[in-house]
Scaffold this motif. Sequence first.
Motif, short mmCIF file in Angstrom:
data_model
loop_
_atom_site.label_atom_id
_atom_site.label_comp_id
_atom_site.label_asym_id
_atom_site.label_seq_id
_atom_site.Cartn_x
_atom_site.Cartn_y
_atom_site.Cartn_z
N GLY A 144 -2.22 -47.17 -15.88
CA GLY A 144 -2.79 -47.39 -14.63
C GLY A 144 -4.27 -47.34 -14.45
O GLY A 144 -4.70 -47.53 -15.63
N THR A 146 -8.86 -49.33 -16.54
CA THR A 146 -7.50 -49.70 -16.54
C THR A 146 -6.88 -49.30 -18.05
O THR A 146 -7.35 -49.73 -19.01
N VAL A 194 -2.29 -54.63 -13.64
CA VAL A 194 -2.46 -53.47 -13.33
C VAL A 194 -3.13 -53.04 -12.56
O VAL A 194 -3.35 -52.29 -11.48
N GLU A 224 -3.14 -51.65 -8.51
CA GLU A 224 -3.39 -50.29 -8.30
C GLU A 224 -4.79 -50.17 -7.46
O GLU A 224 -5.18 -48.98 -7.19
#
Length: 194
Positions: free
Chosen positions: A89, A100, A189, A193
Amino acid sequence: MSEGLRDYHGKRDFGRTREPEGRQAPTDTAPRFVVQIHDASTMHFDFRLQVGDVLKSWSIPKGPSDVPKDKRLAVPTEDHPLEYEDFEGVIPEGEYGGGTVIVWDRGTYEPLSHDRQGRPVDFAESLERGHATFRLHGTKLRGRYALTRFREDNWLLVKTAEGRAGRGHGTPDPRRARSVRSGRTLAQVAAEEN
């Protein structure tokens, strides 16, 4: 909280980051390892080996290699909780390690350290002494590796040549690499996110 996680907890605000706090007890199965790609202030790979109830951790700027002649600098970082094996995440900007993270590889490992007479040595003790050997059973990394302390607190991670083993592929481009957990890249990712 495990005594070994004091530094880990001291560097994080769990009200801001989704990183695990560390409540899992060790299991009786084979010890685990994980390699995460971390796009923080500098891109690097985090190499983690389960030792007791924590993941011993090293930052590897160029990433681990499956080519025996490649010697990779490995700089120790704070111990991480066992649950970190699954963490993928975005760590918020301003938090320790902001950036990340993807799970590039994971699996189990087999301790192989021994003394000069060939007797097995406890893995935690071999790390304390500055030289540990182990066999990785991962999705991407397989075979025998060694971690050796060579100066102050710097280590080298090296793949050991075995028989007629192939030449290996070296280290992947971290920006193109995919997670073994989700199949996503760092960019995917980050986009999903943020």
